[in-house]
Structure formats: C-alpha cells, structure tokens
Design a protein around this motif. Structure first.
Motif, PDB file in Angstrom:
ATOM      1  N   PHE A 229     -12.312  13.908  48.309  1.00 16.69           N
ATOM      2  CA  PHE A 229     -11.638  13.174  47.237  1.00 16.69           C
ATOM      3  C   PHE A 229     -12.646  12.737  46.178  1.00 16.69           C
ATOM      4  CE2 PHE A 229     -10.538   8.967  45.560  1.00 16.69           C
ATOM      5  CZ  PHE A 229      -9.391   9.286  44.844  1.00 16.69           C
ATOM      6  N   ILE A 230     -13.783  12.217  46.603  1.00 17.05           N
ATOM      7  CA  ILE A 230     -14.812  11.754  45.662  1.00 17.05           C
ATOM      8  C   ILE A 230     -15.344  12.933  44.838  1.00 17.05           C
ATOM      9  CG2 ILE A 230     -17.130  10.728  45.509  1.00 17.05           C
ATOM     10  CD1 ILE A 230     -14.987   8.717  46.236  1.00 17.05           C
ATOM     11  N   VAL A 231     -15.583  14.065  45.492  1.00 11.47           N
ATOM     12  CA  VAL A 231     -16.086  15.251  44.794  1.00 11.47           C
ATOM     13  C   VAL A 231     -15.079  15.716  43.744  1.00 11.47           C
ATOM     14  CG1 VAL A 231     -16.692  17.700  45.089  1.00 11.47           C
ATOM     15  CG2 VAL A 231     -17.612  15.990  46.662  1.00 11.47           C
ATOM     16  N   LEU A 232     -13.802  15.808  44.119  1.00 11.60           N
ATOM     17  CA  LEU A 232     -12.771  16.229  43.169  1.00 11.60           C
ATOM     18  C   LEU A 232     -12.640  15.250  42.010  1.00 11.60           C
ATOM     19  CD1 LEU A 232      -9.985  17.572  45.553  1.00 11.60           C
ATOM     20  CD2 LEU A 232     -11.507  18.897  44.073  1.00 11.60           C
ATOM     21  N   ARG A 233     -12.720  13.980  42.284  1.00 11.25           N
ATOM     22  CA  ARG A 233     -12.618  12.971  41.226  1.00 11.25           C
ATOM     23  C   ARG A 233     -13.787  13.095  40.261  1.00 11.25           C
ATOM     24  NH1 ARG A 233     -13.169   6.763  42.520  1.00 11.25           N
ATOM     25  NH2 ARG A 233     -15.323   7.372  42.238  1.00 11.25           N
ATOM     26  N   ASN A 234     -14.967  13.331  40.797  1.00 16.80           N
ATOM     27  CA  ASN A 234     -16.138  13.482  39.930  1.00 16.80           C
ATOM     28  C   ASN A 234     -16.032  14.739  39.070  1.00 16.80           C
ATOM     29  OD1 ASN A 234     -17.312  11.145  40.790  1.00 16.80           O
ATOM     30  ND2 ASN A 234     -18.644  12.116  42.294  1.00 16.80           N
ATOM     31  N   LYS A 235     -15.503  15.828  39.628  1.00 14.51           N
ATOM     32  CA  LYS A 235     -15.309  17.059  38.841  1.00 14.51           C
ATOM     33  C   LYS A 235     -14.337  16.821  37.716  1.00 14.51           C
ATOM     34  CE  LYS A 235     -16.431  20.742  42.078  1.00 14.51           C
ATOM     35  NZ  LYS A 235     -15.935  21.922  42.775  1.00 14.51           N
ATOM     36  N   LYS A 236     -13.247  16.085  38.026  1.00 14.89           N
ATOM     37  CA  LYS A 236     -12.238  15.801  37.013  1.00 14.89           C
ATOM     38  C   LYS A 236     -12.808  14.934  35.913  1.00 14.89           C
ATOM     39  CE  LYS A 236      -7.572  13.990  36.546  1.00 14.89           C
ATOM     40  NZ  LYS A 236      -6.455  13.321  37.194  1.00 14.89           N
ATOM     41  N   GLU A 237     -13.623  13.937  36.271  1.00 14.46           N
ATOM     42  CA  GLU A 237     -14.240  13.068  35.261  1.00 14.46           C
ATOM     43  C   GLU A 237     -15.215  13.842  34.402  1.00 14.46           C
ATOM     44  OE1 GLU A 237     -15.968   9.746  37.328  1.00 14.46           O
ATOM     45  OE2 GLU A 237     -14.014   8.867  37.784  1.00 14.46           O
ATOM     46  N   ASN A 238     -15.954  14.784  35.024  1.00 12.82           N
ATOM     47  CA  ASN A 238     -16.899  15.603  34.266  1.00 12.82           C
ATOM     48  C   ASN A 238     -16.193  16.512  33.274  1.00 12.82           C
ATOM     49  OD1 ASN A 238     -19.095  14.454  35.483  1.00 12.82           O
ATOM     50  ND2 ASN A 238     -19.293  16.048  37.053  1.00 12.82           N
ATOM     51  N   LYS A 239     -14.999  17.070  33.645  1.00 13.39           N
ATOM     52  CA  LYS A 239     -14.222  17.910  32.736  1.00 13.39           C
ATOM     53  C   LYS A 239     -13.714  17.105  31.554  1.00 13.39           C
ATOM     54  CE  LYS A 239     -12.369  21.653  35.520  1.00 13.39           C
ATOM     55  NZ  LYS A 239     -11.155  22.256  36.036  1.00 13.39           N
ATOM     56  N   ASN A 240     -13.273  15.866  31.821  1.00 16.11           N
ATOM     57  CA  ASN A 240     -12.728  15.020  30.756  1.00 16.11           C
ATOM     58  C   ASN A 240     -13.824  14.628  29.761  1.00 16.11           C
ATOM     59  OD1 ASN A 240     -10.177  15.150  31.851  1.00 16.11           O
ATOM     60  ND2 ASN A 240     -10.347  13.197  32.927  1.00 16.11           N
ATOM     61  N   GLU A 241     -15.059  14.501  30.213  1.00 19.16           N
ATOM     62  CA  GLU A 241     -16.146  14.107  29.331  1.00 19.16           C
ATOM     63  C   GLU A 241     -16.594  15.266  28.468  1.00 19.16           C
ATOM     64  OE1 GLU A 241     -19.264  12.492  31.763  1.00 19.16           O
ATOM     65  OE2 GLU A 241     -18.069  10.756  32.325  1.00 19.16           O
TER      66      GLU A 241
END
Length: 112
Positions: free
Chosen positions: A99-111
């Motif tokens: 979950f943490i890995v997926l959330r970090n990937k999603k945040e990186n895409k949004n940035e």
C-alpha cells in the motif's frame, strides 16, 4: 568471658552448624537452613567471627545447591495457532508495505 567470648546466640549458631553431617545430601536441607537461620541471627561482625565452623555451613550450602535439580523453563511449544498468527502478521505487513509503495508511486505521478 569478655568482648571476645561468644554470646548465647553465637553459641547457638555454632551448635546448629555442628548438627550438619559430614556428608551432606538433599535430606539435610532443613538442617542446613536452620544453621543458616541461627547464624543470621548474630548481630555483630565480632560475634560472627567467633563462629569457627562457619566454613562447614558454607560448604554444606554449596553442596545442597549443587544437588538440587535445576529448573529449566520449558521451550515454547509451536502450535498451529502460533504459526497461523505469524502468517497473518506477515501477510498484513506485506499488504501494508504494498500500500505504501503504491501510494508513493501515485504521489510521484501527480508531482510530475
């Protein structure tokens, strides 16, 4: 009598130690404990120093300690429920890390 003469309590301790047999076994544990209790009643170091057979008491206590069985704590028994709980914890931790890995990937895409 005088300052270097054993008092009544000291004489009782000496006599209690005299009751300890030459060959000590676990059967003599009570006698040795009684002798220790008598010795521990002596109030002054001067009187304690008059117990000429104190080494007999110490040796007997060491012998009793060596003869007593050592109680070891039993090893924990691995049961199915312990194993199941462990697997549940591992799966939960893996899911949390995912979950943490997926959330970090999603945040990186949004940035980006």
């Amino acid at each position: 009598e005088g300052p270097a003469a054993p008092d009544k309590i000291t004489v009782e301790a000496i006599n209690a130690i005299k009751l300890i047999p030459e060959r000590v076994s676990l059967d003599h544990k009570t006698i040795v404990a009684a002798a220790r209790a008598a010795y521990d009643k002596i109030a002054t170091l001067e009187q304690m120093s008059l117990v000429y057979n104190y080494n007999v008491l110490v040796t007997a206590e060491q012998r009793i300690a060596a003869l007593e069985p050592v109680e070891e704590e039993p090893a924990p028994v691995e049961t199915e429920s312990n194993s199941a709980i462990l697997w549940i914890v591992v799966i939960f931790l893996l899911a949390f890390v995912g979950f943490i890995v997926l959330r970090n990937k999603k945040e990186n895409k949004n940035e980006a």
